[in-house]
Design a protein around this motif. Structure first.
Motif, short mmCIF file in Angstrom:
data_model
loop_
_atom_site.label_atom_id
_atom_site.label_comp_id
_atom_site.label_asym_id
_atom_site.label_seq_id
_atom_site.Cartn_x
_atom_site.Cartn_y
_atom_site.Cartn_z
N ALA A 238 0.82 -1.22 0.00
CA ALA A 238 0.00 0.00 0.00
C ALA A 238 0.86 1.26 0.00
O ALA A 238 0.40 2.32 -0.45
CB ALA A 238 -0.92 0.00 1.22
N MET A 239 2.09 1.16 0.49
CA MET A 239 2.97 2.34 0.54
C MET A 239 3.60 2.68 -0.81
O MET A 239 3.90 3.84 -1.09
CB MET A 239 4.10 2.10 1.56
CG MET A 239 3.67 2.02 3.01
SD MET A 239 5.10 1.64 4.07
CE MET A 239 4.27 1.25 5.62
N ARG A 240 3.79 1.70 -1.65
CA ARG A 240 4.59 1.89 -2.87
C ARG A 240 4.12 3.04 -3.78
O ARG A 240 4.96 3.77 -4.32
CB ARG A 240 4.65 0.58 -3.66
CG ARG A 240 5.41 -0.52 -2.93
CD ARG A 240 5.62 -1.74 -3.79
NE ARG A 240 6.12 -2.85 -3.00
CZ ARG A 240 7.38 -3.00 -2.59
NH1 ARG A 240 8.27 -2.07 -2.92
NH2 ARG A 240 7.75 -4.04 -1.88
N PRO A 241 2.82 3.26 -3.97
CA PRO A 241 2.43 4.35 -4.88
C PRO A 241 2.84 5.75 -4.43
O PRO A 241 3.13 6.61 -5.27
CB PRO A 241 0.90 4.21 -4.93
CG PRO A 241 0.62 2.80 -4.56
CD PRO A 241 1.66 2.47 -3.54
N CYS A 242 2.85 5.99 -3.12
CA CYS A 242 3.09 7.36 -2.62
C CYS A 242 4.35 7.51 -1.79
O CYS A 242 4.73 8.64 -1.45
CB CYS A 242 1.90 7.84 -1.80
SG CYS A 242 0.35 7.94 -2.71
N PHE A 243 5.01 6.41 -1.46
CA PHE A 243 6.15 6.47 -0.55
C PHE A 243 7.39 5.86 -1.19
O PHE A 243 7.31 5.01 -2.08
CB PHE A 243 5.85 5.75 0.77
CG PHE A 243 4.83 6.44 1.62
CD1 PHE A 243 5.21 7.32 2.63
CD2 PHE A 243 3.47 6.22 1.42
CE1 PHE A 243 4.27 7.96 3.42
CE2 PHE A 243 2.52 6.86 2.20
CZ PHE A 243 2.92 7.74 3.20
N THR A 244 8.55 6.29 -0.70
CA THR A 244 9.82 5.75 -1.15
C THR A 244 10.68 5.43 0.07
O THR A 244 10.31 5.72 1.20
CB THR A 244 10.54 6.77 -2.07
OG1 THR A 244 11.72 6.17 -2.60
CG2 THR A 244 10.92 8.03 -1.29
N ASP A 245 11.85 4.85 -0.18
CA ASP A 245 12.79 4.50 0.90
C ASP A 245 12.09 3.65 1.97
O ASP A 245 12.17 3.95 3.17
CB ASP A 245 13.37 5.79 1.51
CG ASP A 245 14.58 5.51 2.40
OD1 ASP A 245 15.20 4.45 2.23
OD2 ASP A 245 14.88 6.35 3.27
N ILE A 246 11.41 2.60 1.53
CA ILE A 246 10.66 1.73 2.46
C ILE A 246 11.63 0.71 3.08
O ILE A 246 12.31 -0.02 2.37
CB ILE A 246 9.52 1.00 1.72
CG1 ILE A 246 8.57 2.03 1.09
CG2 ILE A 246 8.77 0.08 2.67
CD1 ILE A 246 7.52 1.41 0.18
N ARG A 247 11.67 0.70 4.40
CA ARG A 247 12.57 -0.20 5.13
C ARG A 247 11.86 -0.81 6.33
O ARG A 247 11.10 -0.13 7.01
CB ARG A 247 13.81 0.56 5.61
CG ARG A 247 14.74 1.01 4.50
CD ARG A 247 15.90 1.80 5.04
NE ARG A 247 15.51 3.15 5.43
CZ ARG A 247 16.34 4.03 5.97
NH1 ARG A 247 17.59 3.69 6.22
NH2 ARG A 247 15.93 5.25 6.28
#
Length: 322
Positions: A238-247
Motif C-alpha cells: 500500500a505504501m509503494r504508490p506514494c512512498f519511497t525509501d521503504i525499510r
C-alpha cells in the motif's frame, strides 16, 4: 512534570517531591511501581511500610528507609530496615510501570521510532492507536516544548484512561487524545499537510495509508508497527504508490548481567572473551581471600540474562514522495 514546557521549567529529576506528584518507586531492577504522592498515604511492600509524608520535600532519586515497626520483619512479611528509591517518572521508566491496557512498545523499539521519524522540538506527529500511551509519552518529549502529538484510538474507554495518564504526568499541553477509527475514517481533514511524521499501530495499517499520504508534509516520514510479517507485506504494497525509501526492521534485545568476582588467572581471559561456560556455574571468591597456591585475579563477568526479550514486532519506515 515529565517534560519541561518552557526554558525556565525543570524536569522532575531536578526538583523536590511535592504532594500530587507521581513517583516511580524502585524496589529492584525488575520491580518498580508508579505511586501518586498524597497526604497521609502509605506504601506497603516486601521491604516494609513507607509513609508518603516522609517523601515530600526530598529530591527525586532519594533512598528512603521503611518506618520502624510497620510491615517489616516476619509478621508483616517484609524485610526489617528495608529501603526503596524514589525516581522521577521519565518516559523510559513510565514505559516500565504504566498500566497495560494493550501490548506496548518498549525502549528499544521506541528509540528507533523517534530516531527514524526524525523528530525534533516543534514537530507535529499523528499517532494511531494510542493504546497504553507508552510510545506517546516519548513522542511528546521529542517534540517538546512547542510541538504537538495528536493521538487517536477507536476505543473510548482506552482513550479516556490514556488522557488521564497524560494529564497526571503534565503532558496535556503536548498531547491531544481523540476517539476515532482511523482504519475506517482516516485522519481528520484538519491535519492535511500539517504532520511531520505519522505512526500507525493498527491491525490493518494498509487501510489508513492513503489517508497518511494526505496528512504528511513533503518529505514527511511514516512508521507502521505490526506483529506479523504478513501485515508488513500488505502495508508495504500500500505504501509503494506514494512512498519511497521503504525499510523494515526487527529488533531483538538481549540484556546482559554484569557481576564482580575472582577467577583463576588461567580462565580469566577466556571468560572475558567468550563469557562463562553455560554448563557450569562459577563460585565467586571475594577479592583478597586466600585459596592456596592458585593465583587469583579480579575480574568482571558478563553473561546473558535469562529474561532476554525476543521478537515483539516489525517497524516499517517510509518517506513521502516529493
Amino acid at each position: 512534570m515529565m517534560v519541561p514546557l518552557d526554558p525556565a521549567g525543570k524536569l522532575s529529576s531536578q526538583r523536590r517531591i511535592a504532594e500530587g506528584d507521581t513517583v516511580v518507586v524502585y524496589e529492584r531492577h525488575d520491580a518498580m511501581r508508579a505511586v501518586a504522592v498524597r497526604a497521609g498515604g502509605v506504601l506497603q511492600n516486601r521491604f516494609g511500610v513507607f509513609r508518603h509524608d516522609d517523601w515530600v520535600g526530598r529530591p527525586f532519586g532519594s533512598k528512603v528507609h521503611s518506618n520502624a515497626g510497620g510491615g517489616g520483619g516476619k509478621k508483616g512479611g517484609g524485610k526489617a530496615g528495608g529501603f526503596v528509591h524514589l525516581l522521577a517518572p521519565t518516559p523510559e521508566l513510565w514505559t516500565l510501570v504504566l498500566s497495560h491496557r494493550t501490548q506496548i512498545l518498549y525502549i528499544a523499539d521506541i528509540s528507533l521510532v523517534v530516531a527514524y521519524l526524525e523528530l525534533v522540538p516543534g514537530c507535529v506527529v499523528l499517532e494511531s492507536g494510542t493504546g497504553s500511551g507508552s510510545l506517546t509519552t516519548s513522542l511528546a518529549r521529542a517534540v517538546a516544548p512547542h510541538g504537538r502529538v495528536h493521538t487517536f484510538d477507536f476505543h473510548e474507554q482506552r482513550a479516556a484512561s490514556a488522557r488521564e495518564d497524560f494529564e497526571r504526568n503534565g503532558l496535556s499541553s503536548l498531547i491531544t487524545v481523540n476517539v476515532r477509527d482511523i482504519q475506517g475514517e482516516g485522519f481528520p481533514e484538519e491535519h492535511r499537510g500539517a504532520a511531520d511524521a505519522v505512526f500507525l499501530d493498527l491491525p490493518q495499517p494498509w487501510l489508513a495509508i492513503p489517508s497518511v499520504s494526505l496528512m504528511l508534509k513533503q518529505d514527511g516520514v511514516l512508521c507502521s508497527f505490526s506483529p506479523c510479517i504478513e501485515q508488513v507485506q500488505r502495508a508495504c504494497d500500500a505504501m509503494r504508490p506514494c512512498f519511497t525509501d521503504i525499510r523494515t526492521f526487527e529488533i531483538l534485545l538481549r540484556t546482559y548481567e554484569v557481576r564482580d568476582g575472582s577467577l583463576n588467572s588461567a580462565t580469566a581471559n577466556e571468560e572475558a572473551v567468550v563469557g562463562p561456560r553455560p554448563q557450569k556455574r562459577k563460585k565467586f571468591t571475594p577479592s583478597g581471600e586466600n585459596s592456596g597456591c592458585t593465583e587469583k585475579t579480579s575480574s568482571v563477568l558478563v553473561r546473558p540474562c535469562s529474561t532476554a526479550k525476543g521478537h515483539t514486532g516489525y517497524l516499517t519506515f517510509a518517506r513521502l514522495r516529493v
